[in-house]
Design a protein around this motif. Structure first.
Motif, PDB file in Angstrom:
ATOM      1  N   LYS A  22      30.721   2.473  12.248  1.00  0.00           N
ATOM      2  CA  LYS A  22      30.682   3.715  13.017  1.00  0.00           C
ATOM      3  C   LYS A  22      30.917   3.405  14.494  1.00  0.00           C
ATOM      4  N   ALA A  23      31.456   4.370  15.215  1.00  0.00           N
ATOM      5  CA  ALA A  23      31.768   4.179  16.634  1.00  0.00           C
ATOM      6  C   ALA A  23      30.537   3.739  17.422  1.00  0.00           C
ATOM      7  N   ALA A  24      29.383   4.318  17.107  1.00  0.00           N
ATOM      8  CA  ALA A  24      28.151   3.986  17.824  1.00  0.00           C
ATOM      9  C   ALA A  24      27.689   2.563  17.547  1.00  0.00           C
ATOM     10  N   ASP A  25      28.145   1.990  16.426  1.00  0.00           N
ATOM     11  CA  ASP A  25      27.747   0.638  16.054  1.00  0.00           C
ATOM     12  C   ASP A  25      28.755  -0.420  16.493  1.00  0.00           C
ATOM     13  N   MET A  26      29.761   0.006  17.285  1.00  0.00           N
ATOM     14  CA  MET A  26      30.777  -0.951  17.736  1.00  0.00           C
ATOM     15  C   MET A  26      30.355  -1.696  18.995  1.00  0.00           C
ATOM     16  N   SER A  27      29.733  -0.986  19.950  1.00  0.00           N
ATOM     17  CA  SER A  27      29.369  -1.636  21.213  1.00  0.00           C
ATOM     18  C   SER A  27      28.352  -0.802  21.984  1.00  0.00           C
ATOM     19  N   LYS A  28      27.516  -1.506  22.782  1.00  0.00           N
ATOM     20  CA  LYS A  28      26.566  -0.843  23.677  1.00  0.00           C
ATOM     21  C   LYS A  28      27.160  -0.658  25.069  1.00  0.00           C
ATOM     22  N   ASP A  29      28.320  -1.221  25.285  1.00  0.00           N
ATOM     23  CA  ASP A  29      28.967  -1.165  26.590  1.00  0.00           C
ATOM     24  C   ASP A  29      29.384   0.277  26.899  1.00  0.00           C
ATOM     25  N   PRO A  30      28.871   0.876  27.990  1.00  0.00           N
ATOM     26  CA  PRO A  30      29.209   2.256  28.336  1.00  0.00           C
ATOM     27  C   PRO A  30      30.705   2.464  28.576  1.00  0.00           C
ATOM     28  N   SER A  31      31.390   1.404  28.992  1.00  0.00           N
ATOM     29  CA  SER A  31      32.814   1.526  29.295  1.00  0.00           C
ATOM     30  C   SER A  31      33.692   1.294  28.062  1.00  0.00           C
ATOM     31  N   PHE A  32      33.065   0.979  26.924  1.00  0.00           N
ATOM     32  CA  PHE A  32      33.823   0.685  25.698  1.00  0.00           C
ATOM     33  C   PHE A  32      34.495   1.949  25.165  1.00  0.00           C
ATOM     34  N   SER A  33      35.765   1.827  24.811  1.00  0.00           N
ATOM     35  CA  SER A  33      36.517   2.925  24.203  1.00  0.00           C
ATOM     36  C   SER A  33      37.087   2.437  22.888  1.00  0.00           C
ATOM     37  N   ILE A  34      36.652   3.047  21.793  1.00  0.00           N
ATOM     38  CA  ILE A  34      37.064   2.561  20.475  1.00  0.00           C
ATOM     39  C   ILE A  34      38.569   2.668  20.279  1.00  0.00           C
ATOM     40  N   LEU A  35      39.192   3.723  20.831  1.00  0.00           N
ATOM     41  CA  LEU A  35      40.636   3.902  20.663  1.00  0.00           C
ATOM     42  C   LEU A  35      41.437   2.979  21.580  1.00  0.00           C
ATOM     43  N   ALA A  36      40.868   2.678  22.750  1.00  0.00           N
ATOM     44  CA  ALA A  36      41.587   1.830  23.705  1.00  0.00           C
ATOM     45  C   ALA A  36      41.329   0.344  23.484  1.00  0.00           C
ATOM     46  N   ASP A  37      40.132   0.007  23.000  1.00  0.00           N
ATOM     47  CA  ASP A  37      39.738  -1.402  22.918  1.00  0.00           C
ATOM     48  C   ASP A  37      39.860  -2.027  21.525  1.00  0.00           C
ATOM     49  N   VAL A  38      40.107  -1.218  20.508  1.00  0.00           N
ATOM     50  CA  VAL A  38      40.241  -1.747  19.143  1.00  0.00           C
ATOM     51  C   VAL A  38      41.610  -1.370  18.599  1.00  0.00           C
ATOM     52  N   HIS A  39      42.264  -2.332  17.955  1.00  0.00           N
ATOM     53  CA  HIS A  39      43.618  -2.097  17.444  1.00  0.00           C
ATOM     54  C   HIS A  39      43.751  -2.611  16.015  1.00  0.00           C
ATOM     55  N   VAL A  40      44.652  -2.003  15.270  1.00  0.00           N
ATOM     56  CA  VAL A  40      44.928  -2.455  13.914  1.00  0.00           C
ATOM     57  C   VAL A  40      45.390  -3.907  13.958  1.00  0.00           C
ATOM     58  N   GLY A  41      44.807  -4.725  13.114  1.00  0.00           N
ATOM     59  CA  GLY A  41      45.131  -6.152  13.100  1.00  0.00           C
ATOM     60  C   GLY A  41      44.075  -7.004  13.777  1.00  0.00           C
ATOM     61  N   ASP A  42      43.229  -6.400  14.610  1.00  0.00           N
ATOM     62  CA  ASP A  42      42.142  -7.150  15.252  1.00  0.00           C
ATOM     63  C   ASP A  42      41.180  -7.681  14.196  1.00  0.00           C
ATOM     64  N   VAL A  43      40.641  -8.870  14.425  1.00  0.00           N
ATOM     65  CA  VAL A  43      39.631  -9.435  13.526  1.00  0.00           C
ATOM     66  C   VAL A  43      38.261  -9.175  14.129  1.00  0.00           C
ATOM     67  N   VAL A  44      37.392  -8.558  13.353  1.00  0.00           N
ATOM     68  CA  VAL A  44      36.073  -8.150  13.840  1.00  0.00           C
ATOM     69  C   VAL A  44      34.982  -8.761  12.966  1.00  0.00           C
ATOM     70  N   GLU A  45      33.924  -9.257  13.614  1.00  0.00           N
ATOM     71  CA  GLU A  45      32.751  -9.748  12.903  1.00  0.00           C
ATOM     72  C   GLU A  45      31.640  -8.716  13.013  1.00  0.00           C
ATOM     73  N   ALA A  46      30.970  -8.448  11.900  1.00  0.00           N
ATOM     74  CA  ALA A  46      29.905  -7.450  11.900  1.00  0.00           C
ATOM     75  C   ALA A  46      28.877  -7.779  10.825  1.00  0.00           C
TER      76      ALA A  46
END
Length: 339
Positions: free
Chosen positions: A86-110
């Motif tokens: 979920k978008a809220a579970d991606m980052s605590k950073d107030p400046s984080f933008s899920i559409l701007a900072d995450v892209h198809v093909g990125d490798v994510v650990e969760a």
């Protein structure tokens, strides 16, 4: 022969009805060695691996982003089920933008939060992964003195905040630049190169420094300038400070060198202040640039000047003697008349 061909046609038709016609044709057209048996095994190997894989809550999984939207991110986990964050579970950073900072093909650990989110997907959290993996990573950055790029998220009391590996990091105002910072707000949204200088996992304390990186860069520039100074060259500078053991001379362009007390005067002196004062303009000779430090001598310039004076005096005497001899011969010849 016709009967054989007819039988073959009937077999082929029966195979087509059972959905195996294409395989039969491929087998008839290609030798057995060329049939893609290896590729078939590779295709099934991933599925076999997935079938034996057990996923439980709390596991840290790595997946490739296959979809991004305002609601969250979908990951390919090489598993029967996809992973969702979920978008809220991606980052605590107030400046984080899920559409701007995450892209198809990125490798994510969760971290696995739920094995089933109700829609057949595995629910994950990147924020929780920071608590599991992030502190180990920032500790490694501290140990290895890694230079990292972070973005200032907000201004707080006596400094700013930037997030690193999902962890809230503090940059004190005194560590933002080499000089005093008047307005911290000018750093909001700015990217900085930093070092990790403090990691205290138990206290959730992470401190970063941009000043340390800037100091290293300045030192590199200075060392390069020093390397360009040629030992034996004579330079002019101003005495910037006097110490009991010698005097520091400002050579310009950010360069400074030390004249040891033994290299100040041809006469024996106890302290540099006997013959020098701050602000004096002096000529110095570069003795060496060992260990990125410039060693200078005023005495060596005086010795050279004295030697040059002796040579000049000898040359002057030599040419003066020739000139007088020539004059004497001329005087002698004046009284002689040739017929």
């Amino acid at each position: 022969m016709e009967e054989i061909m007819k039988d073959a046609a009937e077999v082929k038709a029966e195979a087509a009805e059972e959905g195996k016609g294409e395989i039969k044709e491929a087998a008839a057209e290609k030798p057995a060695a060329e049939i893609g048996t290896t590729e078939t095994m590779e295709d099934y190997s991933k599925e076999l691996e997935a079938s034996f894989r057990t996923i439980k809550e709390g596991d840290v999984l790595s997946g490739s982003v296959i979809d991004v939207n305002e609601e969250g991110v979908t990951l390919d986990l090489n598993y029967y089920a996809s992973g969702v964050i979920k978008a809220a579970d991606m980052s605590k950073d107030p400046s984080f933008s899920i559409l701007a900072d995450v892209h198809v093909g990125d490798v994510v650990e969760a971290v696995v939060v739920k094995k089933d989110d109700g829609a057949g997907n595995i629910q994950l959290s990147r924020v929780e992964a920071a608590d599991v993996l992030g502190w180990d990573k920032v500790q490694k950055y501290l140990d290895e003195k890694t230079v990292l790029t972070v973005k200032v998220a907000e201004v707080v009391n006596k400094g700013v905040v930037a997030f690193l590996e999902g962890i809230r990091g503090f940059i004190p105002a005194s560590h933002l630049a080499l000089s005093y910072v008047e307005d911290l707000n000018t750093f909001t949204g700015k990217e900085l190169e930093v070092h990790v200088i403090t990691v205290e996992k138990e206290k959730k304390k992470l401190v970063l420094s941009a000043r340390e990186v800037l100091k290293e860069k300045e030192a590199e520039k200075l060392n390069h300038k020093i390397a360009m100074v040629v030992p034996g060259s004579v330079m002019e500078g101003k005495v910037e400070s006097i110490m009991p053991y010698g005097a520091f001379v400002d050579l310009g362009d950010g360069l400074s060198g030390l004249v040891h007390v033994s290299q100040i005067s041809q006469k024996r002196i106890k302290t540099p202040s006997e013959v020098l004062k701050e602000g004096d303009t002096v000529k110095v000779k570069v003795l060496n640039t060992n260990n990125n430090k410039i060693s200078l001598s005023i005495k060596a310039v005086a010795d050279t000047a004295e030697a040059e004076t002796v040579v000049e005096d000898k040359l002057a005497a030599k040419y003066s003697s020739k000139e007088s001899i020539g004059t004497s011969l001329g005087d002698l010849l004046k009284g002689i008349k040739l017929s």
